[in-house]
Design a protein around this motif. Structure first.
Motif, short mmCIF file in Angstrom:
data_model
loop_
_atom_site.label_atom_id
_atom_site.label_comp_id
_atom_site.label_asym_id
_atom_site.label_seq_id
_atom_site.Cartn_x
_atom_site.Cartn_y
_atom_site.Cartn_z
N THR A 1 0.94 -1.22 0.08
CA THR A 1 -0.12 -0.19 0.14
C THR A 1 0.79 1.18 0.04
O THR A 1 0.50 2.22 -0.63
CB THR A 1 -0.76 0.05 1.34
OG1 THR A 1 0.04 -0.10 2.41
CG2 THR A 1 -2.01 -1.07 1.02
N LYS A 2 2.06 1.33 0.66
CA LYS A 2 2.96 2.56 0.67
C LYS A 2 3.65 2.57 -0.47
O LYS A 2 4.49 3.62 -0.60
CB LYS A 2 3.58 2.40 1.91
CG LYS A 2 4.72 1.50 2.19
CD LYS A 2 5.43 1.41 3.22
CE LYS A 2 5.04 1.05 4.49
NZ LYS A 2 6.04 0.78 5.57
N LYS B 1 5.76 -0.70 -8.10
CA LYS B 1 5.28 -1.84 -7.98
C LYS B 1 5.49 -2.42 -9.58
O LYS B 1 5.63 -3.70 -9.52
CB LYS B 1 3.81 -2.01 -7.51
CG LYS B 1 3.80 -1.91 -5.88
CD LYS B 1 2.32 -1.96 -5.30
CE LYS B 1 1.65 -0.77 -5.88
NZ LYS B 1 0.17 -0.82 -5.03
#
Length: 64
Positions: free
Chosen positions: A34-35, A41
């Motif tokens: 999430t961070k 990613k």
């Protein structure tokens, strides 16, 4: 001299290319995503090549 046995852990992580280089997956792409930014990613999905300094040792682990 007996045949060299493949290190099974290495065989699951690395893949030889046709030119003799070794591909690997990038780390940090399994949890706590999430961070991390979408760009980061996305780049972690791509395969990378083993560094030249690690190549000889890696090739000994996957002789075939």
């Amino acid at each position: 001299m007996p045949k060299l046995k493949t290190k099974r852990a290495a065989a699951k992580r690395f893949k030889k290319t046709a030119t003799g280089k070794v591909k690997r997956h990038r780390s940090h792409h399994t949890h706590i995503l999430t961070k991390k930014t979408p760009k980061r990613k996305r780049n972690l999905r791509k395969a990378a090549l083993i560094a030249q300094s690690d190549l000889a040792q890696t090739l000994r682990m996957i002789p075939n």
